[in-house]
Design a protein around this motif. Structure first.
Motif, PDB file in Angstrom:
ATOM      1  N   SER A 263       0.818  -1.216   0.000  1.00 46.91           N
ATOM      2  CA  SER A 263       0.000   0.000   0.000  1.00 46.91           C
ATOM      3  C   SER A 263       0.852   1.265   0.000  1.00 46.91           C
ATOM      4  N   ALA A 264       0.472   2.201  -0.833  1.00 46.07           N
ATOM      5  CA  ALA A 264       1.181   3.487  -0.851  1.00 46.07           C
ATOM      6  C   ALA A 264       0.547   4.460   0.130  1.00 46.07           C
ATOM      7  N   ARG A 265      -0.660   4.164   0.574  1.00 50.99           N
ATOM      8  CA  ARG A 265      -1.373   5.132   1.417  1.00 50.99           C
ATOM      9  C   ARG A 265      -1.387   4.769   2.896  1.00 50.99           C
ATOM     10  N   LEU A 266      -1.328   3.488   3.199  1.00 47.19           N
ATOM     11  CA  LEU A 266      -1.401   3.052   4.603  1.00 47.19           C
ATOM     12  C   LEU A 266      -0.183   2.195   4.937  1.00 47.19           C
ATOM     13  N   THR A 267       0.550   2.600   5.969  1.00 50.29           N
ATOM     14  CA  THR A 267       1.731   1.848   6.394  1.00 50.29           C
ATOM     15  C   THR A 267       1.510   1.368   7.826  1.00 50.29           C
TER      16      THR A 267
END
Ligand SMILES: Cc1ncc(COP(=O)(O)O)c(C=O)c1O
Length: 360
Positions: A263-267
């Motif tokens: 995911s690029a939005r949630l880490t």
């Protein structure tokens, strides 16, 4: 599909017969405060944890207060704790008369930062309270080396471990909450203080009941913070299921980890080496948190923020900062908690995982 953040009715339904029997046992006995159920629970929880002593108290905030007071800490003293905890950690410490000084946390895990804790200390520092936030243990052993007693706030960490040491057993005292939503939750308020030191256990037992050594013989200025028999009986039922519940939490977390792998939005917050995570909460970071929250909500998924402000960002505690708290502030601005509780169905977990892939 709607996926609620938590569902306490399901938790209760899963062990309803046992809870009914526990309640009946207490009602039949007709003894409601500090009795046989409480003693059994204290012994069972201490054994489960691997601590020598456990004293039941009324809630987790009191557990922190009594742990601090058992060390003889009060007015004039400072206690260092991390800025990204929930307010009761600070409220419990300050009810002793001591004053909190905040320190920063590790940027990716949210656990207490050793260097920052050290920088926050002064000659008035009499203890450090490390908070095992979200269910992952901070690094307590090096804190112990700083020369003041370390108390572990384990309200979110029942069953967490670090290098085989259970949460609550590395510092001199551990404070637990059994608020209903915790990994081990009562059906009301409850808490406990654990320790391996008999003298500290004795002190907590005195303080929790008006400093009373024997009937009407008061040897300390205590409070009323007792564990009641109904809650103790319910906790004994819940304790029997805790290991399996924690396994289920970790299973769900692994599904989310996988879904968020690219995911690029949630880490997800970092999993630290040597830890067994109790997965009280599954917390990820998002630069555009409000948008992600809205998109998940549109897919029926309830999310929460633990916590939207660091302690010093609440007006009553604005002056408790002495060192930079930028990591705690960055976490407060970006963390998002996903639904995670042991009674989630596979369908619900699958729906969350699929949705996490879609909001990427
Ligand atoms: C980290 C932490 N410390 C302390 C507490 C206080 O526990 P209680 O609500 O039982 O007083 C809580 C729970 O609310 C907590 O999450």
């Amino acid at each position: 599909m709607r996926v609620p953040f938590a569902d306490l009715r399901r938790e209760t339904a899963a062990v309803r017969d046992e809870l009914d029997a526990a309640a009946a046992r207490v009602l039949d006995r007709g003894w409601y405060v500090l009795g046989a159920e409480g003693e059994e629970f204290e012994a069972e929880f201490a054994a489960w944890l691997g601590a020598r002593h456990c004293a039941g108290v009324a809630n987790g905030t009191d557990a922190i207060e009594l742990a601090v007071r058992a060390l003889g800490i009060g007015p004039g003293a400072e206690v260092v704790t991390q800025a990204n905890t929930c307010v009761p950690t600070v409220a419990g410490i300050e009810r002793t008369g001591a004053r909190v000084v905040l320190c920063d946390v590790e940027p990716d895990a949210g656990t207490i930062d050793l260097t920052s804790a050290q920088a926050a200390m002064s000659e008035r520092t009499k203890a450090i309270v490390a908070v095992h936030l979200y269910g992952q243990m901070g690094d307590v052993a090096p804190l112990v080396g700083l020369g003041v007693p370390v108390i572990e706030d384990c309200a979110q960490a029942h069953g967490a471990r670090h290098d085989d040491h259970p949460a609550g057993t590395i510092g001199v005292l551990g404070a637990f909450s059994f608020y209903p939503t915790k990994n081990l939750g009562a059906l009301g308020d409850a808490g406990a203080v654990v320790t391996n030191e008999p003298a500290l256990d004795e002190q907590v037992r005195l303080l929790r009941q008006y400093g009373q050594a024997t009937r009407y013989e008061h040897v300390a200025e205590g409070v009323n913070s007792r564990l009641d028999e109904l809650q103790a009986a319910f906790l004994r039922v819940k304790l029997a299921a805790l290991d399996a519940d924690n396994d289920r939490r970790r299973e769900i977390a692994a599904v989310y980890d996988e879904a968020l792998g690219t995911s690029a939005r949630l880490t997800p917050l970092a999993a630290l080496p040597g830890r067994v995570h109790a997965r009280h909460l599954y917390v990820a970071r998002a630069a555009d948190r409000a948008a992600v929250q809205e998109e998940l909500d549109a897919r029926g998924i309830q999310t929460l923020v633990h916590y939207p402000r660091a302690i010093h960002q609440h007006p009553p505690y604005a002056d408790r900062a002495r060192v930079p708290l930028s990591n705690a502030e960055a976490l407060a601005a970006s963390v998002l908690s996903l639904p995670l509780h042991p009674r989630m169905t596979d369908d619900e977990v699958g729906h969350v995982a699929q949705s996490l892939r879609q909001v990427q």
